[in-house]
Design a protein around this motif. Sequence first.
Motif, mmCIF file in Angstrom:
data_model
loop_
_atom_site.group_PDB
_atom_site.id
_atom_site.type_symbol
_atom_site.label_atom_id
_atom_site.label_comp_id
_atom_site.label_asym_id
_atom_site.label_seq_id
_atom_site.Cartn_x
_atom_site.Cartn_y
_atom_site.Cartn_z
ATOM 1 N N TRP A 53 -2.613 13.476 10.036
ATOM 2 C CA TRP A 53 -1.550 15.191 10.506
ATOM 3 C C TRP A 53 -2.418 16.114 11.028
ATOM 4 N N SER A 54 -2.184 16.837 12.263
ATOM 5 C CA SER A 54 -2.734 17.511 12.952
ATOM 6 C C SER A 54 -2.220 18.685 13.402
ATOM 7 N N CYS A 55 -3.097 19.671 13.881
ATOM 8 C CA CYS A 55 -2.439 20.782 14.390
ATOM 9 C C CYS A 55 -2.851 21.424 15.294
ATOM 10 N N PHE A 56 -2.048 22.144 16.462
ATOM 11 C CA PHE A 56 -3.110 21.964 17.813
ATOM 12 C C PHE A 56 -3.158 22.987 18.060
ATOM 13 N N VAL A 57 -2.693 23.703 16.979
ATOM 14 C CA VAL A 57 -3.349 25.546 17.122
ATOM 15 C C VAL A 57 -3.810 25.315 16.359
ATOM 16 N N CYS A 58 -4.781 24.925 15.259
ATOM 17 C CA CYS A 58 -5.816 25.328 13.906
ATOM 18 C C CYS A 58 -7.133 24.140 14.625
ATOM 19 N N ASN A 59 -6.740 23.530 15.814
ATOM 20 C CA ASN A 59 -7.039 22.521 15.870
ATOM 21 C C ASN A 59 -7.865 21.542 15.040
ATOM 22 N N LEU A 60 -7.158 21.437 13.994
ATOM 23 C CA LEU A 60 -7.319 20.266 12.617
ATOM 24 C C LEU A 60 -6.595 18.835 12.616
ATOM 25 N N SER A 61 -7.214 17.730 12.230
ATOM 26 C CA SER A 61 -6.724 16.838 11.833
ATOM 27 C C SER A 61 -7.233 16.103 10.553
ATOM 28 N N GLU A 62 -5.785 15.316 9.762
ATOM 29 C CA GLU A 62 -7.180 15.279 8.157
ATOM 30 C C GLU A 62 -6.180 14.519 8.097
ATOM 31 N N ASP A 63 -6.301 13.489 6.658
ATOM 32 C CA ASP A 63 -6.332 12.039 5.759
ATOM 33 C C ASP A 63 -5.901 13.218 4.626
ATOM 34 N N SER A 64 -4.778 12.243 4.138
ATOM 35 C CA SER A 64 -4.565 12.954 2.788
ATOM 36 C C SER A 64 -5.740 13.012 1.546
ATOM 37 N N TYR A 65 -7.363 13.012 1.872
ATOM 38 C CA TYR A 65 -8.301 13.720 1.559
ATOM 39 C C TYR A 65 -8.236 14.610 1.865
ATOM 40 N N ALA A 66 -8.654 14.814 2.989
ATOM 41 C CA ALA A 66 -8.825 15.859 3.362
ATOM 42 C C ALA A 66 -8.701 16.995 2.883
ATOM 43 N N ALA A 83 -6.280 12.646 -5.961
ATOM 44 C CA ALA A 83 -4.900 12.213 -4.466
ATOM 45 C C ALA A 83 -4.388 10.457 -6.011
ATOM 46 N N HIS A 84 -5.134 10.165 -6.369
ATOM 47 C CA HIS A 84 -4.460 8.998 -6.773
ATOM 48 C C HIS A 84 -3.402 9.148 -7.799
ATOM 49 N N GLN A 85 -4.491 9.835 -9.317
ATOM 50 C CA GLN A 85 -3.676 10.573 -10.148
ATOM 51 C C GLN A 85 -2.300 11.130 -9.668
ATOM 52 N N GLN A 86 -1.430 11.708 -8.602
ATOM 53 C CA GLN A 86 -0.499 12.647 -8.195
ATOM 54 C C GLN A 86 0.084 11.940 -7.908
ATOM 55 N N PHE A 87 -0.004 10.866 -6.884
ATOM 56 C CA PHE A 87 0.157 10.884 -5.904
ATOM 57 C C PHE A 87 0.273 9.344 -5.740
ATOM 58 N N ARG A 88 -0.560 8.478 -7.093
ATOM 59 C CA ARG A 88 -0.536 7.271 -7.735
ATOM 60 C C ARG A 88 -0.383 5.948 -6.016
ATOM 61 N N GLY A 89 -1.474 6.903 -5.242
ATOM 62 C CA GLY A 89 -1.561 5.483 -4.053
ATOM 63 C C GLY A 89 -0.940 4.861 -3.541
ATOM 64 N N SER A 90 -0.047 5.438 -3.058
ATOM 65 C CA SER A 90 2.115 5.599 -2.814
ATOM 66 C C SER A 90 1.671 4.821 -0.491
ATOM 67 N N GLY A 91 0.654 5.476 -0.614
ATOM 68 C CA GLY A 91 0.028 4.937 0.480
ATOM 69 C C GLY A 91 0.210 4.054 1.103
ATOM 70 N N GLU A 92 0.317 3.276 2.489
ATOM 71 C CA GLU A 92 0.011 1.925 2.744
ATOM 72 C C GLU A 92 -1.619 2.015 2.686
ATOM 73 N N ASP A 93 -2.143 0.799 2.463
ATOM 74 C CA ASP A 93 -3.371 0.206 2.743
ATOM 75 C C ASP A 93 -3.626 -0.099 4.071
ATOM 76 N N LEU A 94 -4.817 1.791 4.262
ATOM 77 C CA LEU A 94 -4.922 2.201 5.456
ATOM 78 C C LEU A 94 -6.092 1.560 6.389
ATOM 79 N N PRO A 95 -6.796 1.435 7.021
ATOM 80 C CA PRO A 95 -7.843 0.646 7.772
ATOM 81 C C PRO A 95 -8.838 2.271 7.214
ATOM 82 N N ARG A 96 -10.317 1.822 6.989
ATOM 83 C CA ARG A 96 -11.017 2.649 6.995
ATOM 84 C C ARG A 96 -11.746 3.543 8.211
#
Length: 131
Positions: A53-66, A83-96
């Motif tokens: 996700w990104s915000c153009f005002v905050c000049n920020l771009s993050e993934d779930s871990y960030a 993240a893995h305890q709370q969200f149980r790894g519910s996302g797709e397997d993403l490249p590094r």
Amino acid sequence: MSQSEPKPSVADALKHFYGVQVNAERRGWQKFCCPLHADSSPSASVNVEAGRWSCFVCNLSEDSYAIVMRELSCGFPEAKEFAHQQFRGSGEDLPRDVPGKPGRVLRSSPGPRGTGRKVRTGIRPFGSTWS
């Protein structure tokens, strides 16, 4: 936690910390109002496929871990475990690394692009002031 566990979804992290609902089935970028500052029109976007996700005002771009690291003020190993305890790894397997522009962080000191003003993170009701 095994090395092959999928990365948690950025949609789950946004919902958990900010109450932001995004369509996890939709492809591409979706606009929404940034939860880190008062928005009168959407200045943020999320791409569930890319896991960012990104915000153009905050000049920020993050993934779930960030998001977890910033909100809980912790390091990567703790954020990954949470993240893995709370969200149980519910996302797709993403490249590094996701191809495209590199992520940006909040600037809290003067730099070539910033004004040096601090960006206060967290949620505040729309129209309220920081006090």
